[in-house]
Design an enzyme around this catalytic site. Sequence first.
Site: not given
Length: 465
Positions: A211, A189-190, A193-194
């Site tokens: 990722e 994800g982004s 959010v990571g």
Amino acid sequence: MQQQLKTIFEGQKAQRQQTGVPSVQERIAYLKKLKYSIQQRESAVFNALALDLRKSEFEAAVTEVYFIYSEIDFAIRHLRHWTRPKRTKSTLSNLFTKNRITYQPKGTCLVIAPWNYPFQLTMGPLISALAAGNTVMIKPSEYSIHTSNIIFEILSAVFDPSLVYCALGDQEISTTLLALPFDHIFFTGSTQVGQIVMQAAAKHLSSVTLELGGKSPVLIDRDTDLQKVAEKVAWGKLLNAGQTCIAPDYLLIQQSQEEQFIQFFQAAVTRFIYKPSGAIDTDSYPKIITPKHLSRLQQLTDDACTRGACIAWKGTGDSKDTFAPTVLQNVPLDSRVMQEEIFGPILPIITYNTLEEAIKFVQDRPKPLALYIFSNSTKTTDHVLKNVSSGGACVNDVILHVSNLHLPFGGVNHSGTGSSHGYFGFKAFSHERSIMYQSKFGLSQLIYPPYTDKGRLLKWLKRLM
């Protein structure tokens, strides 16, 4: 729901303690069951991807479903070799020992999947986790709800929740899952959010594979065939309507080539997704996932234009779920479109005068997930690769490096951590355990105390070093 998820998590832990690590044959059986369940519902998967993202059957097959079949077959074919203990050499300090590296499953793992390739990016990590011998809890995206529902059906048909469980729901479900002490978390994800995922994992010292994404640049050297380059960039930018983590995000090109590139790019886009009538061919061009994401793309464009950028070319066909391909020139570097990952069919063009100037432009920004170089000069290509860091790179093409299961796929720093696909996905969900077998002729007693009479031994060791 919170208690239910905790119960399932604890059940997966308890089940593994009772049954032990699955054999290679059992893992292969799991993968075959997964492939069979997908094949039985293949048309439903295509339909779900069409409903969620308006993906054509061909694009869905190539980038999602058949990609997963290949990954399953690849894991089955190579799993015995991957799991085999690896011999390593001894050193002076451990003469006569046998040394091995073995691969243990990390345990109970969490996979949080995104909406842009909702089938591939859910099933890919699951395949790696099962190949490595783990139990898995999966949280697919609530944005791609039709695909999430069919994933739930596929998994529920062949797996007991004590092995694989699919949790449907919104962000609250993800938050609940992240509060549990998983052994490994795989998130796609982004970057924003990571960071949240990594903070949650740190509370339990869970290992992570992230990722993420970022702004993947395309650097075009002066000696290239611009028409071919434009076609490749157009394909990469239009794939999934630009909603791809390794999509070409922005272009670096010599100013003298800029206008010609735009003409070739426009021609390629028109040929790829427009009907003779001038309308967008919705059988070839996916939609933007939600009105919220569509509105964001318009805001990125408006912000850039307000700050002084100009629209060099924009296709027709904006609608409630479609954003027409757009090329921006003279883009201010402080505009949002140059600060955020675009994740849509907008292509900002940045001009440069010297290769070193272009290299520094990329170096001054967070490390991208992908780097694309177009050049006929090996010297130039090697120089850029040596001086620009990125998760992966592709020379004289875009995106295709992700299709090679023999290559690791992953980011670096802002664009992620860890790798996936094939053997590298298996390793992501495995602990590499070192084992030393001491022989009956071991020399370790030579270094036991007392140390007062070890002077001669120390001189001997110093000579050997």
